[in-house]
Structures are given as structure tokens and as C-alpha cells.
Design an enzyme around this catalytic site. Sequence first.
Site, PDB file in Angstrom:
ATOM      1  N   HIS A 122      36.176  42.897  34.810  1.00  0.00           N
ATOM      2  CA  HIS A 122      35.260  41.953  34.136  1.00  0.00           C
ATOM      3  C   HIS A 122      34.292  41.421  35.192  1.00  0.00           C
ATOM      4  O   HIS A 122      34.628  41.356  36.382  1.00  0.00           O
ATOM      5  CB  HIS A 122      36.129  40.820  33.575  1.00  0.00           C
ATOM      6  CG  HIS A 122      35.414  39.786  32.776  1.00  0.00           C
ATOM      7  ND1 HIS A 122      34.674  38.774  33.348  1.00  0.00           N
ATOM      8  CD2 HIS A 122      35.357  39.567  31.431  1.00  0.00           C
ATOM      9  CE1 HIS A 122      34.194  37.993  32.403  1.00  0.00           C
ATOM     10  NE2 HIS A 122      34.586  38.450  31.230  1.00  0.00           N
ATOM     11  N   ASP A 199      43.497  39.634  38.550  1.00  0.00           N
ATOM     12  CA  ASP A 199      42.868  38.907  37.454  1.00  0.00           C
ATOM     13  C   ASP A 199      43.826  38.973  36.260  1.00  0.00           C
ATOM     14  O   ASP A 199      43.959  40.011  35.620  1.00  0.00           O
ATOM     15  CB  ASP A 199      41.518  39.560  37.130  1.00  0.00           C
ATOM     16  CG  ASP A 199      40.847  38.954  35.906  1.00  0.00           C
ATOM     17  OD1 ASP A 199      41.479  38.135  35.213  1.00  0.00           O
ATOM     18  OD2 ASP A 199      39.687  39.309  35.638  1.00  0.00           O
ATOM     19  N   GLN A 202      43.716  38.557  30.961  1.00  0.00           N
ATOM     20  CA  GLN A 202      44.231  39.211  29.751  1.00  0.00           C
ATOM     21  C   GLN A 202      45.723  39.488  29.897  1.00  0.00           C
ATOM     22  O   GLN A 202      46.478  39.304  28.941  1.00  0.00           O
ATOM     23  CB  GLN A 202      43.480  40.527  29.482  1.00  0.00           C
ATOM     24  CG  GLN A 202      41.983  40.378  29.238  1.00  0.00           C
ATOM     25  CD  GLN A 202      41.643  39.706  27.914  1.00  0.00           C
ATOM     26  OE1 GLN A 202      42.464  39.627  26.998  1.00  0.00           O
ATOM     27  NE2 GLN A 202      40.424  39.204  27.794  1.00  0.00           N
ATOM     28  N   LYS A 225      42.177  31.579  26.700  1.00  0.00           N
ATOM     29  CA  LYS A 225      42.696  32.833  26.130  1.00  0.00           C
ATOM     30  C   LYS A 225      44.203  32.724  25.894  1.00  0.00           C
ATOM     31  O   LYS A 225      44.791  33.536  25.197  1.00  0.00           O
ATOM     32  CB  LYS A 225      42.402  34.005  27.065  1.00  0.00           C
ATOM     33  CG  LYS A 225      40.912  34.276  27.254  1.00  0.00           C
ATOM     34  CD  LYS A 225      40.690  35.506  28.074  1.00  0.00           C
ATOM     35  CE  LYS A 225      39.359  35.503  28.787  1.00  0.00           C
ATOM     36  NZ  LYS A 225      38.210  35.764  27.940  1.00  0.00           N
ATOM     37  N   CYS A 364      31.068  41.764  29.138  1.00  0.00           N
ATOM     38  CA  CYS A 364      31.074  41.339  30.562  1.00  0.00           C
ATOM     39  C   CYS A 364      31.717  42.402  31.437  1.00  0.00           C
ATOM     40  O   CYS A 364      32.492  42.088  32.354  1.00  0.00           O
ATOM     41  CB  CYS A 364      31.799  40.004  30.749  1.00  0.00           C
ATOM     42  SG  CYS A 364      30.975  38.635  29.980  1.00  0.00           S
TER      43      CYS A 364
END
Length: 406
Positions: A122, A199, A202, A225, A364
Amino acid sequence: MYDVAKVRADFPILSREVNGKPLVYLDNGASAQKPRVVIEAMTRAYEHEYANVHRGLHYLSNLATERYEAVRGIVARFLRAPDPEEIVFTTGTTEGINLVSYAWASPRMQAGDEIVLSVLEHHANIVPWHFLRERQGVVLKWVEPEADGSLDPQKVIDAIGPRTKLVAVTQMSNVTGTLVDVAAICRGARARGVPVLVDGSQGAVHRPVSIPDIGCDFYAITGHKLYGPSGSGAIWIAKARMAEMRPFLGGGDMIREVTRDAVCYNDPPMKFEAGTPGIVQQIGLGVALEYLMALGMENVAAHEARLRDHAMARFRGLNWLNVQGTAPGKGAIFSFTIEGPAHAHDISTVLDKKGIAVRAGTHCAMPLMDHLGVTATCRASFGLYNTTEEVDRLVEALELCRELFA
Ligand code: PLP
């Protein structure tokens, strides 16, 4: 037994209609809806327990500080991180990764030093490293995904050279749903003495996370999220890395003493938390994470795997639907286009008319879109409250799109 009807009843917004149809919310990859417990906890905090944190000596300030600081422990528990002092509060993953870029990476990188990245990233895990390329001549080394969207951990490890100072990878692609074996990457990187930033924007939403099992140095999450408020988030940073970091933003809270001539910084993690934080947002995040832990992230993962399998089975029957990424074990995130003239925006507009919320665009992740050879896709991203019936409604609406645009 995971009772999705009961879970859905916890989310007030899911009972509303959109365009005269029951809402089918499939834009969880962008931001998830909030359970009632989070909304109520935030209202309670504002109505009964609000004041600024850390500085006051009065009752409400102490209470707000207690509630706010307790969230550090909740985040640590959620990530199975051993020490709450390794949790730095942020406004989300973007801020967390920028913090690492400015406070850890920038001072220790020279022109020609390298950062290894995957093409799945991302922009939040790309642009902060581009800053170092622009300003300091740092080189970005890109690792391509395989044809099915998977990322071979060995290729990431093989990209590490003598000048590599950091590996920065996502745990799950927000476009293809690819699940990355970040633990394998960390083992290889560690053997070469290179820190890894993961990261978890998600990844942490869709399956249990265990920092000790991953073995990374930095792990960033974003609250909105995770069924928590926007403006909340955190990054876990290994103690050894924290000790190497200079401060990022300067201001109140991150100092111990300030004189006209000098400044003495607070201890980590507060050294990296300048100014009045998102007090109620972080309190809301704590409640969201408690909610997820009560459901059990293993149960959430199993439910979403059922949704993924049902969706993949239904999509296989649509030979005009091009789904990007079919890697084994992927998350329930599907980016797709329809053969023919329909642009992703057209498709999402038709779906919206049917009450179905999906994302359309580049998500993104422009380097990934470029790799896939597409300018835009639609993305249906499922969450813990979605159902197989909603998959069927999506398929029905896609069949209508096919008729309209064929
Ligand atoms: N990383 C990934 C994989 C994401 O999906 C997102 C959000 O879409 C981000 C980073 C950025 O998160 P935020 O905008 O909450 O900082």
C-alpha cells in the site's frame, strides 16, 4: 459455533437500507463498521469520563488517563506482544510507518543503502521510503509477486544485500488478499542482521497475530479497519529498535524537561507521542480489540475462510469476471474487472444501486496495479459480519452488470 446473525446484531449500521435495498457492506478493506460497544464506550467517555490525559491532577484527568493507558495493554494482548511499553499510539498505520521512516530509518541510512519492499505494498508502506530515496539517495529494491499474487518469502530474502538496512512488507495485500509469510521473511532477514517492518493493517484484521511468532521489529496496525474508530492505531516496536530512535514530532507529553537551552525527552513510548492524543479514539480501539478477542480471531478467520471459499466457488462460474490473485490461503478480499467496456467505477455504481458497497479505483497500490496491468479494479472486501447470502447478492448484481455492459 460462530453465530454471524448475532454478530451482525452488534453493528447498528448493518440494519439500514441503501438505495432502498438492505445494505451489503463489502468495503471493509477501506474501513470497517463499528459495533455498538465501541460507539457506546466512546459516548460514555465523552459524556462521563473526558479530560486531557497525563497532565491533570484532577479526578477526570486521572480517570481518562487510566482508561487511555489501559489500551496499551489491550493492544499488546491482541498482538501477543510481551510488553505494553513497546506499543506506541498513532493515528493509524500511515503515521506508524512515517514514524519509523523519520525516527529510525532516516538517521541511519546513507546514499546507496537499500530498503527491500514488495510490489504488493500500500502507498503507506511505499511513500515514506520514497521520501528517503528523494532526500537521502536510499535505493528501493522491489520484489515481484508470483502469477497467482503470492509473494515468495525466499525472493524477499534473496533481495537482501550488504547495503540493505530494512525490509518493509505487508502481511496481507489490500488488493489481492494475498497472505504473506512474514515469519519466514523475518527469519531470513534476522539471519542477515536486517530489521523487518510489517504492515499489519489488513493482516491483523483477519487472523490472530503473534508478534513473537512473526519475529519482526516493527508491526503497524490501524484502528478503523479493526472495527474501531478512525484516528486510532498503534505500532509495536521492539525495545532494541526504540532505543535507537530519535523523536519524531516535538511538543508536550514527549518531554521530561524543557529549558531555554535544552530539552530532555520522556522515556519511550511517550517519547514518540507528542501533543494531545486521540484520547477517546484510542479508548474506542481498546473496546474494539476486546470485542475481537471475545469473538476469537481464530473464529473470525474461520468464518472469513468460509466466505472466501464460497465467493471463489461462485466467481469460478463467471467466466467473464477477472479476479486478481488466487494465492492459497488468501484473505476474503477480491479485486476484479469485468470483460468488456465497463470501468470499475461503472460497476461500483451499479452495485451501489443494489445497496452493495465496494471500492473502485487503484486502492492506494499503484505499483501493484501497474504490475497487474490494470488501471483500476473493483474490490469486494469481506469482514466478520458478512454472510454467504451477501456473496450471492454480489454475484447476482455482477451478472446484471455483465448484461448491462456486455
Ligand atoms: N496498509 C494497508 C495494507 C492498508 O490496506 C491501508 C489502508 O487501506 C494502510 C496501510 C493505511 O492505513 P491508514 O490509512 O489507516 O493509515
